[in-house]
Design a protein around this motif. Structure first.
Motif, PDB file in Angstrom:
ATOM      1  N   GLU A   1       0.825  -1.205   0.000  1.00  0.00           N
ATOM      2  CA  GLU A   1       0.000   0.000   0.000  1.00  0.00           C
ATOM      3  C   GLU A   1       0.861   1.258   0.000  1.00  0.00           C
ATOM      4  OE1 GLU A   1      -2.372  -0.779   3.450  1.00  0.00           O
ATOM      5  OE2 GLU A   1      -4.034  -1.610   2.265  1.00  0.00           O
ATOM      6  N   ALA A   2       2.022   1.202   0.680  1.00  0.00           N
ATOM      7  CA  ALA A   2       2.911   2.358   0.727  1.00  0.00           C
ATOM      8  C   ALA A   2       3.476   2.677  -0.646  1.00  0.00           C
ATOM      9  CB  ALA A   2       4.050   2.099   1.718  1.00  0.00           C
ATOM     10  N   THR A   3       3.765   1.657  -1.453  1.00  0.00           N
ATOM     11  CA  THR A   3       4.286   1.932  -2.791  1.00  0.00           C
ATOM     12  C   THR A   3       3.218   2.584  -3.664  1.00  0.00           C
ATOM     13  OG1 THR A   3       3.738  -0.322  -3.543  1.00  0.00           O
ATOM     14  CG2 THR A   3       5.971   0.051  -2.709  1.00  0.00           C
ATOM     15  N   GLY A   4       1.957   2.213  -3.472  1.00  0.00           N
ATOM     16  CA  GLY A   4       0.876   2.863  -4.218  1.00  0.00           C
ATOM     17  C   GLY A   4       0.760   4.338  -3.859  1.00  0.00           C
ATOM     18  N   ARG A   5       0.859   4.646  -2.568  1.00  0.00           N
ATOM     19  CA  ARG A   5       0.788   6.047  -2.138  1.00  0.00           C
ATOM     20  C   ARG A   5       2.004   6.829  -2.628  1.00  0.00           C
ATOM     21  NH1 ARG A   5      -1.118   3.449   2.543  1.00  0.00           N
ATOM     22  NH2 ARG A   5       0.943   3.567   3.502  1.00  0.00           N
ATOM     23  N   ALA A   6       3.147   6.150  -2.728  1.00  0.00           N
ATOM     24  CA  ALA A   6       4.367   6.819  -3.185  1.00  0.00           C
ATOM     25  C   ALA A   6       4.212   7.319  -4.615  1.00  0.00           C
ATOM     26  CB  ALA A   6       5.558   5.872  -3.069  1.00  0.00           C
ATOM     27  N   TYR A   7       3.457   6.592  -5.426  1.00  0.00           N
ATOM     28  CA  TYR A   7       3.217   7.007  -6.810  1.00  0.00           C
ATOM     29  C   TYR A   7       2.527   8.369  -6.836  1.00  0.00           C
ATOM     30  CZ  TYR A   7       2.051   6.443 -11.764  1.00  0.00           C
ATOM     31  OH  TYR A   7       1.966   6.605 -13.116  1.00  0.00           O
ATOM     32  N   LEU A   8       1.497   8.498  -6.027  1.00  0.00           N
ATOM     33  CA  LEU A   8       0.747   9.750  -5.967  1.00  0.00           C
ATOM     34  C   LEU A   8       1.625  10.873  -5.425  1.00  0.00           C
ATOM     35  CD1 LEU A   8      -1.934  11.246  -6.237  1.00  0.00           C
ATOM     36  CD2 LEU A   8      -2.593  10.363  -3.997  1.00  0.00           C
ATOM     37  N   ALA A   9       2.422  10.572  -4.404  1.00  0.00           N
ATOM     38  CA  ALA A   9       3.296  11.584  -3.820  1.00  0.00           C
ATOM     39  C   ALA A   9       4.335  12.064  -4.825  1.00  0.00           C
ATOM     40  CB  ALA A   9       3.981  11.017  -2.577  1.00  0.00           C
ATOM     41  N   PHE A  10       4.875  11.143  -5.613  1.00  0.00           N
ATOM     42  CA  PHE A  10       5.881  11.518  -6.601  1.00  0.00           C
ATOM     43  C   PHE A  10       5.293  12.451  -7.654  1.00  0.00           C
ATOM     44  CE2 PHE A  10       7.960  10.930 -10.678  1.00  0.00           C
ATOM     45  CZ  PHE A  10       9.291  11.156 -10.359  1.00  0.00           C
ATOM     46  N   ALA A  11       4.116  12.123  -8.157  1.00  0.00           N
ATOM     47  CA  ALA A  11       3.488  12.948  -9.186  1.00  0.00           C
ATOM     48  C   ALA A  11       3.232  14.365  -8.694  1.00  0.00           C
ATOM     49  CB  ALA A  11       2.188  12.300  -9.649  1.00  0.00           C
ATOM     50  N   ARG A  12       2.910  14.498  -7.420  1.00  0.00           N
ATOM     51  CA  ARG A  12       2.642  15.819  -6.867  1.00  0.00           C
ATOM     52  C   ARG A  12       3.918  16.616  -6.640  1.00  0.00           C
ATOM     53  NH1 ARG A  12      -1.984  14.883  -2.233  1.00  0.00           N
ATOM     54  NH2 ARG A  12      -3.787  15.348  -3.562  1.00  0.00           N
ATOM     55  N   LYS A  13       4.934  15.954  -6.133  1.00  0.00           N
ATOM     56  CA  LYS A  13       6.153  16.655  -5.737  1.00  0.00           C
ATOM     57  C   LYS A  13       7.059  16.948  -6.923  1.00  0.00           C
ATOM     58  CE  LYS A  13       9.768  16.633  -2.222  1.00  0.00           C
ATOM     59  NZ  LYS A  13      10.336  15.898  -1.059  1.00  0.00           N
ATOM     60  N   PHE A  14       7.038  16.091  -7.948  1.00  0.00           N
ATOM     61  CA  PHE A  14       7.944  16.253  -9.079  1.00  0.00           C
ATOM     62  C   PHE A  14       7.162  16.218 -10.402  1.00  0.00           C
ATOM     63  CE2 PHE A  14      10.250  13.958  -5.696  1.00  0.00           C
ATOM     64  CZ  PHE A  14      11.229  14.907  -5.400  1.00  0.00           C
ATOM     65  N   PRO A  15       6.293  17.199 -10.632  1.00  0.00           N
ATOM     66  CA  PRO A  15       5.440  17.158 -11.826  1.00  0.00           C
ATOM     67  C   PRO A  15       6.223  17.207 -13.133  1.00  0.00           C
ATOM     68  CG  PRO A  15       5.292  19.301 -10.746  1.00  0.00           C
ATOM     69  CD  PRO A  15       6.030  18.401  -9.809  1.00  0.00           C
TER      70      PRO A  15
END
Length: 205
Positions: free
Chosen positions: A89-103
């Motif tokens: 589940e943490a890797t799934g959330r990391a995807y969303l976090a990456f897209a937000r932080k490094f557009p």
């Protein structure tokens, strides 16, 4: 304008920074290599010492993005231990976090049309991120009987597609403004539905 007077490797990084800025402003096809040079504060001739064209510059931005993405996924996967479910589940959330932080990197990786096989370095970086995601799926799917167990690559591809869809539809720009639910909630419940279907978490009472 970025700082003038770059030398050696610093110029290459300055051009990548300029590329990321222009991607954010104009999209991956909305600028030229000469514009990237101008934003970096160097002459167009200096750019060609490092990149043959705009696509090569974007490919380098994508390579850096995949390396950062893989590092974030690896950290998320390890942080969730010792539970395979928490790690997944943490890797799934990391995807969303990456897209937000490094557009800018996200667009270079997934929306620029650059083939991950364009350079060996880009291909290796992209492969590393996929391998981490597949490892998380493989660890979690060990609890599924072999005859019902999906291939790890398919398992994670489903979650990747779900994560990517949430990012594209609801998390770009101002998060949550086009959805009645926060993107994090959409992703978490979507993953939950998928995992319940595989019998990896119990159904809701």
């Amino acid at each position: 304008m970025l700082k003038r007077g770059y030398h050696h490797g610093n110029l290459r990084e300055a051009l990548v920074e300029a590329c990321l800025r222009l991607i954010a402003e104009k999209g991956p096809t909305g600028f030229t290599l000469s514009e990237a040079a101008r934003v970096a504060g160097v002459t167009p001739a200096a750019v060609y010492r490092h990149f043959e064209g705009r696509e090569d510059l974007i490919a380098e931005a994508a390579r850096q993005g995949y390396e950062m993405f893989a590092d974030l996924l690896e950290h998320a996967w390890g942080k969730g231990q010792p539970s395979a479910l928490a790690s997944f589940e943490a890797t799934g959330r990391a995807y969303l976090a990456f897209a937000r932080k490094f557009p800018g990197h996200y667009v270079a990786m997934f929306e620029s049309g650059i083939n991950v096989q364009r350079t060996p370095e880009l291909m290796m970086a992209a492969r590393r991120s996929r391998e981490i995601m597949e490892r998380a799926a493989r660890d979690l799917s060990e609890h599924i009987p072999p005859e019902k167990r999906p291939p790890p690559a398919m398992f994670w591809a489903h979650i990747w597609a779900l994560s990517h869809g949430v990012v594209e539809l609801f998390a770009r720009g101002t998060p949550g403004t086009r959805s009645p639910f926060p993107p994090e909630d959409l992703l978490e419940t979507g993953i939950g539905v998928y995992l319940r279907g595989l019998g990896l978490i119990p159904p809701d009472e």
